[in-house]
Enzyme design. Structure first.
Site, PDB file in Angstrom:
ATOM      1  N   HIS A 275       8.338 -28.059   3.173  1.00  0.00           N
ATOM      2  CA  HIS A 275       9.438 -27.815   4.331  1.00  0.00           C
ATOM      3  C   HIS A 275      10.776 -28.698   4.046  1.00  0.00           C
ATOM      4  O   HIS A 275      11.638 -28.102   3.421  1.00  0.00           O
ATOM      5  CB  HIS A 275       9.142 -27.872   5.562  1.00  0.00           C
ATOM      6  CG  HIS A 275       7.963 -26.952   5.886  1.00  0.00           C
ATOM      7  ND1 HIS A 275       7.797 -25.692   5.616  1.00  0.00           N
ATOM      8  CD2 HIS A 275       6.656 -27.532   6.504  1.00  0.00           C
ATOM      9  CE1 HIS A 275       6.649 -25.339   6.067  1.00  0.00           C
ATOM     10  NE2 HIS A 275       5.804 -26.270   6.439  1.00  0.00           N
ATOM     11  N   ASP A 326       2.251 -20.537   2.813  1.00  0.00           N
ATOM     12  CA  ASP A 326       1.968 -21.357   4.123  1.00  0.00           C
ATOM     13  C   ASP A 326       1.304 -20.589   4.970  1.00  0.00           C
ATOM     14  O   ASP A 326      -0.246 -20.737   4.700  1.00  0.00           O
ATOM     15  CB  ASP A 326       3.332 -21.718   4.827  1.00  0.00           C
ATOM     16  CG  ASP A 326       3.106 -22.772   5.707  1.00  0.00           C
ATOM     17  OD1 ASP A 326       2.286 -23.254   5.991  1.00  0.00           O
ATOM     18  OD2 ASP A 326       4.190 -23.420   6.155  1.00  0.00           O
TER      19      ASP A 326
HETATM   20 ZN   LIG Z   1       1.884 -25.932   5.921  1.00  0.00          ZN
END
Ligand SMILES: [Zn+2]
Length: 461
Positions: A275, A326
C-alpha cells in the site's frame, strides 16, 4: 537442453514490442533463448495472439476471496476499512483447512485465467478456531502450498508475524486469536516450511503484518532469524494504508509509519511496502531510494476507501512498484492496471499518467513496470521474457472482438482499457507449461464447485 519452444508474431520483451519472436526454455521451465526477427521453425507451435509477460501478483490473502462482494452494504453511519475488518475477522474465525484449500484452489485457477502467473501469499491465519496451534503448526500454510501446486501457479509464501492489536504493544483482541504467534514460534514455522517450499519451487519469505501488529524488538529479532535461514528472502509489510494508522503511529513514536520503518529497519530491495498510500514528500523519496517495491493494490484500496498512491511522484524518484489483488474484490491483472491508471487520472486531471517518453503506450509501460516490480517482490525469476527468467507468459486472444484487427500494442491497450470485463486472454503458461487454454484452466469446473461449497459452509449460521 531445450524442453519447449513457442513462436509469436508479436511479443512484449523487457525493452518493448518485438516481431517474429522465438522463445525456448529448458526442463526447469527457464527461458534459455529469445530470438526476435526470425521465423517459426517447422513443428513449433505459434501463439494465437500477442505474447505478454505473466503478471506476478505480489499481495494476496487467499481466504478473503470467500467473502468478496459480501461487504458492500452500509453497516453503520460511516463505513470504513475498520467495519470491513470486523466482517473479515468473523469469516476468518470459521475457516477450516479444507475451506482454505478449496478457496485458494479456485482463486489461483481464477488468477491464472486472469493473467497472473505467480502469487505472493500474505498468510496470517495460522491456528485453530480457538487460537491453539494445529498439531502440525504449518497446516494452513500447507493448504495454500497444495492449492498452488495443484493449479500450477508460481508461489511465494509469506507467513505473517502478528502480535499486538495496536501501536505500543496493545494486547491482541479476540478476533485476532488465530493470527498471534511469538517470534520464536514464527522462526520455527519458517524452518519447517523452508524444505516444503523448496520442494515445489516456491519461495519462502516473511511478512511482519504491520507496525501496529509487530513491536520493534520482535521486528528486529524476526528479521535476524529470517536472515539466518535465507539472507535474500523477501520481506513484506502492510504500511501507511489508512490515515488513522498514520495518526496512531505519530502519536506512538512521533514519526509517520514509513519514516519510522526506514529509520529502524534495514529496508532495501528485499522489501515490499504494501500500500504505502499515505507518505510525505520525504517518505516518497527515501522509500524509493531504499530500493523497496511499493505493493499497490488498486481495486482493494478503492474498495476499502484507503486513498490514492501518488504514482507520478514515486516514478520521479525511480521507485519500483507492482500489483496485488489483496482482498480479491477483483481478480484480474488487466482491471488492476485500469484502476491504477484511472485513479491517477482522477487525482491529476491528466491522461496516460503511467506512460513515459520511452514508452508512450500506457498499457505497455504499466505492464512492464508491474512485472519487474512484482518479480522483485516475489523473490523469484519471473521478471519478463528474457533468458534466465521463468517461461511465464500470457497469450492474448487476437479473435476477441475488442482486439480483432488491431496492432499488438493496441491489442494490449484494448485488453486493459476496452475489453469490458470480459477476458481477452487465450492461453497462460507458467514455467513453460500450459495452464490455461482457450481461456480456461483445466480444473475450472471442479475448483469452482469446491469454492462454492466452502463458501456456503462458511456463511451458514
Ligand atoms: Zn493485505
Amino acid at each position: 537442453m531445450t524442453a519447449g519452444r513457442l513462436f509469436a508474431a508479436d511479443a512484449l520483451l523487457p525493452e518493448g514490442w518485438a516481431k517474429n519472436v522465438l522463445l525456448a526454455w529448458n526442463d526447469a521451465g527457464q527461458l534459455t533463448r529469445i530470438e526476435a526477427g526470425t521465423h517459426a521453425p517447422a513443428g513449433v507451435q505459434s501463439a494465437k495472439g500477442p505474447l505478454v509477460p505473466g503478471m506476478p501478483n505480489l499481495h494476496s490473502h487467499a481466504f478473503q476471496r470467500g467473502f468478496a462482494g459480501l461487504t458492500e452494504f452500509r453497516a453503520g453511519e460511516q463505513d470504513s476499512f475498520w467495519s470491513w475488518r470486523t466482517l473479515m475477522y468473523r469469516f476468518a474465525g470459521r475457516l477450516a483447512p479444507q475451506h482454505m484449500e478449496a478457496i485458494a484452489t479456485w482463486l489461483y485457477a481464477e488468477m491464472l485465467e486472469a493473467g497472473y502467473t505467480s502469487v505472493c501469499e500474505f498468510q496470517y491465519v495460522h491456528h485453530q478456531d480457538d487460537g491453539r496451534p494445529y498439531a502440525d503448526d504449518a497446516t494452513l500454510s500447507l493448504a495454500l502450498l497444495r492449492a498452488a501446486q495443484k493449479v500450477g501457479i508460481g508461489f511465494t509464501l509469506l507467513p505473517v508475524l502478528y502480535q499486538t492489536s495496536g501501536f505500543g504493544g496493545l494486547p491482541p483482541n479476540e478476533g485476532q486469536r488465530r493470527f498471534i504467534r511469538s517470534t520464536e514460534s514464527m522462526l520455527a514455522l519458517l524452518e519447517s516450511l523452508k524444505p516444503r517450499c523448496d520442494a515445489q519451487g516456491a519461495c519462502l519469505g516473511l511478512a511482519p503484518h504491520s507496525l501496529r501488529a509487530v513491536p520493534p524488538d520482535a521486528l528486529r529479532e524476526a528479521i535476524a532469524g529470517l536472515d539466518a535461514i535465507d539472507r535474500s528472502a523477501p520481506i513484506h509489510i502492510h504500511i501507511a494504508e489508512q490515515t488513522r494508522e498514520v495518526e496512531d503511529c505519530i502519536a506512538w513514536s512521533g514519526s509517520r509509519p514509513v519514516e519510522w520503518l526506514l529509520d529502524h529497519a534495514p529496508v532495501d530491495a528485499r522489501w515490499c511496502l504494501v500500500h504505502a498510500t499515505h507518505m510525505s514528500d520525504a517518505e516518497y523519496q527515501r522509500a524509493a531510494a531504499s530500493g523497496a517495491v511499493a505493493g499497490l493494490c488498486p481495486t482493494t484500496e478503492a474498495n476499502l476507501g484507503d486513498g490514492i498512491f501518488d504514482l507520478p511522484r514515486w516514478r520521479r524518484h525511480h521507485g519500483a512498484w507492482g500489483l496485488g489483488s489483496d482482498s480479491h474484490a477483483t481478480v484480474n491483472a488487466a482491471e488492476e492496471l485500469l484502476m491504477l491508471e484511472y485513479s491517477q487520472r482522477l487525482a491529476t486531471r491528466q491522461r496516460n499518467v503511467g506512460a513515459s517518453a520511452a514508452q508512450p503506450q500506457v498499457a505497455t509501460a504499466l505492464t512492464l513496470a508491474a512485472v519487474q516490480g512484482g518479480a522483485q517482490a516475489s523473490g523469484r525469476a519471473v521478471g519478463g521474457l528474457e533468458a534466465g527468467q521463468q517461461a511465464d507468459f500470457v497469450i492474448l486472444d487476437a479473435d476477441h472482438l475488442a482486439l480483432q484487427g488491431l496492432g499488438a500494442p493496441e491489442m494490449l491497450s484494448a485488453h486493459v482499457f476496452a475489453s469490458h470485463r470480459t477476458s481477452a486472454i487465450d492461453a497462460v503458461w507458467v514455467g513453460g507449461k500450459p495452464r490455461v487454454a482457450a481461456g480456461r484452466h483445466a480444473l475450472h469446473d471442479e475448483a469452482a464447485r469446491g469454492f462454492v461449497q466452502a463458501r456456503s459452509q462458511l456463511l451458514k449460521d
